[in-house]
Enzyme design. Structure first.
Site: not given
Ligand code: DX5
Ligand code: ZN
Length: 230
Positions: A16, A41, A43, A45, A76, A78, A147, A185
């Site tokens: 990630s 990956h 992310d 947000m 991903h 969010m 998740m 994840d």
């Molecule tokens: C959290 C993200 C994850 C995050 C996971 O909201 O969707 O992808 O990067 O990080 P770790 O592996 O540190 O929990």
């Molecule tokens: Zn993620």
């Protein structure tokens, strides 16, 4: 790629980029793939669906041009109203786009939209959302992104109830003969990897536990593999 001798299956490793160094993102991303990461990956947000803000389409497009056509970029989302941005993320170079079931009331339509862009389709599900929210779409998506923390931040603790949920989803997919893959994840690392693999996942997103190792990412991959060999 990781390998589980116990289940005789290959497990995909998705580092990630949330845990990479933003200043050296391109170099870190390339190093993650070189060290044995299968998919990156990414992310996204929005500060609305989750209480944090990260990066969007332009950064993904720059990663695509830096990494070349072979890197698999897994977005991903969010974000609220993800359908508004699906085409832009596909255009920026995403190979798979995952939207949250909680953020997309017309999920079937959103899935068709993603499919129409020629990218793979993932649907993400939060810890408190029951699996039944996915039943009607499971056979038309590539990946369930389960998740195992509440989304928004890296470095959180794995929620223990997730293990039974992974097992239940694996059983449901097998019983129905679907090809849907299970990606987990959040909080996946040396202490939780073997558990989620035994429960039946195909793909593990690893953020802080992957990028933590001081500069040598192949050591992270080796340590994760050792967990499965133990
Ligand atoms: C959290 C993200 C994850 C995050 C996971 O909201 O969707 O992808 O990067 O990080 P770790 O592996 O540190 O929990
Ligand atoms: Zn993620």
């Amino acid at each position: 790629m990781l390998f589980s001798h116990k289940t005789n299956r290959s497990i995909r490793l998705s580092p990630s980029l949330l845990s990479a160094n933003a200043v050296t993102l391109g170099t870190d991303a390339a190093a993650a793939l070189a060290a044995g990461g299968d998919r990156l990956h990414y992310d996204v947000m929005d500060g609305r669906f989750v209480p944090n803000i990260t990066f969007g389409m332009p950064v993904l497009a720059q990663l695509r041009s830096h990494l070349g056509p072979d890197a698999f970029l897994d977005a991903h989302l969010m974000i609220i109203e993800p359908e508004r941005y699906v085409e832009a993320f596909a255009k920026a170079g995403a190979n798979q786009i995952s939207v949250h079931v909680e953020a997309s009331p017309h999920l079937h339509r959103t899935i068709q939209l993603i499919r129409g862009c020629g990218t793979q389709v993932g649907v993400a599900i939060n810890p408190a959302t029951p699996l039944s929210a996915l039943y009607e779409v499971l056979d038309s998506i590539d990946t369930v992104l389960m998740m195992t923390v509440n989304p928004g931040f890296g470095g959180q603790q794995y929620i223990p109830q997730s293990t039974a949920k992974i097992r239940a989803l694996r059983a449901y997919i097998t019983a129905n003969g679907f090809a849907t893959q299970i990606q987990v994840d959040g909080g996946i690392g040396l202490d939780t990897l073997a558990t989620v693999v035994a429960a039946g996942v195909d793909d593990v997103v690893v953020g802080s536990a992957f990028f933590r190792a001081d500069g040598d990412l192949s050591r992270s991959v080796a340590a994760l593999q050792r967990c499965l060999d133990a």
